[in-house]
Design an enzyme around this catalytic site. Structure first.
Site, PDB file in Angstrom:
ATOM      1  CD  GLU A  49      -2.731  -1.170   2.483  1.00 13.29           C
ATOM      2  OE1 GLU A  49      -3.875  -1.611   2.432  1.00 13.29           O
ATOM      3  OE2 GLU A  49      -2.177  -0.818   3.541  1.00 13.29           O
ATOM      4  CB  CYS A  61       7.380  -5.455   8.786  1.00 11.70           C
ATOM      5  SG  CYS A  61       8.796  -4.842   9.726  1.00 11.70           S
ATOM      6  CB  CYS A 107       6.378  -2.907  16.175  1.00 14.96           C
ATOM      7  SG  CYS A 107       8.054  -2.524  15.648  1.00 14.96           S
ATOM      8  N   GLY A 124       6.762  -1.956   6.346  1.00 13.28           N
ATOM      9  CA  GLY A 124       8.133  -2.440   6.398  1.00 13.28           C
ATOM     10  C   GLY A 124       9.086  -1.489   7.091  1.00 13.28           C
ATOM     11  CB  SER A 183       9.794   6.390   9.219  1.00 15.00           C
ATOM     12  OG  SER A 183       9.306   6.204  10.503  1.00 15.00           O
ATOM     13  CG  ASN A 232      -6.356   5.385  13.995  1.00 15.50           C
ATOM     14  OD1 ASN A 232      -7.412   4.989  14.498  1.00 15.50           O
ATOM     15  ND2 ASN A 232      -6.304   5.900  12.784  1.00 15.50           N
ATOM     16  CB  CYS A 245       5.856   3.892  11.084  1.00 15.50           C
ATOM     17  SG  CYS A 245       6.754   2.359  10.823  1.00 15.50           S
TER      18      CYS A 245
HETATM   19  S1  SF4 Z   1       6.146  -0.550  13.083  1.00 16.04           S
HETATM   20 FE1  SF4 Z   1       7.402  -0.541  11.219  1.00 16.04          FE
HETATM   21  S2  SF4 Z   1       9.201  -1.792  11.845  1.00 16.04           S
HETATM   22 FE2  SF4 Z   1       7.622  -2.221  13.373  1.00 16.04          FE
HETATM   23  S3  SF4 Z   1       6.623  -4.089  12.632  1.00 16.04           S
HETATM   24 FE3  SF4 Z   1       5.484  -2.318  11.834  1.00 16.04          FE
HETATM   25  S4  SF4 Z   1       6.293  -1.924   9.801  1.00 16.04           S
HETATM   26 FE4  SF4 Z   1       7.763  -3.216  10.923  1.00 16.04          FE
END
Ligand code: SF4
Length: 363
Positions: A97, A118, A122, A165, A196, A299, A344
């Site tokens: 996207e 990814c 996180c 990612g 980022s 969010n 992100c």
């Molecule tokens: S916040 Fe960024 S680095 Fe962390 S899992 Fe999501 S996409 Fe990956």
């Protein structure tokens, strides 16, 4: 770093393949430059439209590379307040996207992806929940930009590597930056590009060395190591202190402002103590005035973890006020609207689970 002038494209990119194809078939070297001009100055991405080339060459290119220069094609889009999210599919069926934002001021911004899924996991992130399917190629990264500037003929004022990612965990991000900033290709100012990262330290070092003018945003999300590890597992390998040290050195050398992103989650990392501890980390750096904290309220409309909630607006204000009263520059980040929020890790990754898979890894 690719310091050469085109035509001498980064290896394993579309333009390197085109160059090889043209040379093998005995065409003069200026043909590649003609193609680059048509694509990047006129925005023509279909080989059939490259009228400056002889017809037999257009046909040969079409047969070898397919109808389009683009490695991605748009297959769906979604509109929200001031934003449009486009779903792209690669030739191998990978889906990613990209978010195009047009603010009321007229400023336009693209939020691009660098990986399919990814692998960094996180815990607040929809993309991380999917795992890493593969890195995008440099062409696939750049083509998110080319699609909007070419066929769509949009002005793109800034680009954020902030979609799906961890950009700095993908080595193809670096040739992509070369191509985006090269004057004979996309010709974008590096100062209009932001990368980022959640703190992939080796990539951060390479980025600030090779592209010191590109903006960097480091996701902090907690000033406390243990808590940060529970949000960003990469903290275990590359602690926040090391990442701040890289940025501190960069700021002192390049005199460039850097950004610290802070995702504010209700009753988790939004207390005055957190603000004070974060301020302490920033103010002990060599040039704290060049660090800016962007506070992003979580969010929960697109989040993956039901335990994480958006803090009330008053808490967001008091968190920012606490940072400011400790001498730290801080603002609430301007967010994309409605259901297509794109902090992100907050791009919704629902398409990934429906993509035809497994996707073959590109070269
Ligand atoms: S916040 Fe960024 S680095 Fe962390 S899992 Fe999501 S996409 Fe990956």
């Amino acid at each position: 770093m690719y310091v050469h002038v085109f035509p001498n494209p980064p290896p394993r990119t579309r333009y390197a393949a085109l160059q090889e194809f043209l040379a093998t078939a005995g065409h003069p070297a200026y043909r590649l430059r003609q193609i680059l001009r048509a694509v990047h100055e006129r925005g023509s991405t279909e080989f059939a439209d490259l009228s400056e080339l002889p017809k037999p060459l257009r046909e040969a290119l079409l047969e070898e590379f397919g109808p389009s220069v683009l490695a991605l094609r748009p297959i769906a889009s979604e509109h929200g307040e001031q934003v449009e999210k486009v779903l792209f599919e690669s030739r191998q069926g990978a889906r990613i996207e990209t978010v195009f934002a047009r603010y009321r001021t007229g400023w336009t911004s693209l939020c691009i992806s660098t990986q399919v899924g990814c692998g960094l996991g996180c815990t607040f992130c929809a993309t991380g929940a999917v795992g890493l399917l593969r890195n995008l190629t440099a062409d696939e990264i750049c083509d998110q930009v080319l699609y909007f500037r070419g066929p769509r003929q949009e002005e793109v004022d800034s680009i954020a590597f902030m979609g799906m990612g961890e950009a700095l965990a993908n080595p193809h991000t670096f040739p992509a930056l070369e191509m985006l900033t090269h004057k004979e290709l996309h010709g974008l100012s590096p100062r209009r590009i932001t990368v980022s990262t959640v703190g992939f330290a080796p990539g951060m070092r390479r980025l600030v060395d090779e592209h010191p003018q590109v903006n960097v945003t480091l996701s902090v999300h907690s000033p406390y190591d243990e808590e940060r590890r529970s949000l960003i597992p990469l903290q275990q390998r590359f602690p926040l202190a090391d990442c701040l040290e890289i940025l501190d050195t960069h700021v002192a050398r390049a005199r460039r402002k850097v950004y610290l992103a802070y995702l504010l989650i209700d009753e988790l990392n939004d207390t005055e103590d957190h603000a004070r501890a974060l301020a302490e980390l920033v103010t002990q750096l060599r040039r704290p005035g060049l660090f800016h904290v962007s506070v992003i309220p979580y969010n929960d409309a697109v989040g993956v973890n039901p335990a994480y909630r958006r803090p009330p607006p008053a808490r967001v204000r008091s968190f920012i006020a606490a940072l400011r009263s400790s001498g730290v520059h801080a603002t609430r980040r301007q967010q994309f609207g409605g259901n297509v929020d794109a902090a992100c890790g907050q791009l919704h990754a629902r398409y990934l689970s429906t993509a035809p898979s497994p996707q073959a890894a590109p070269p």
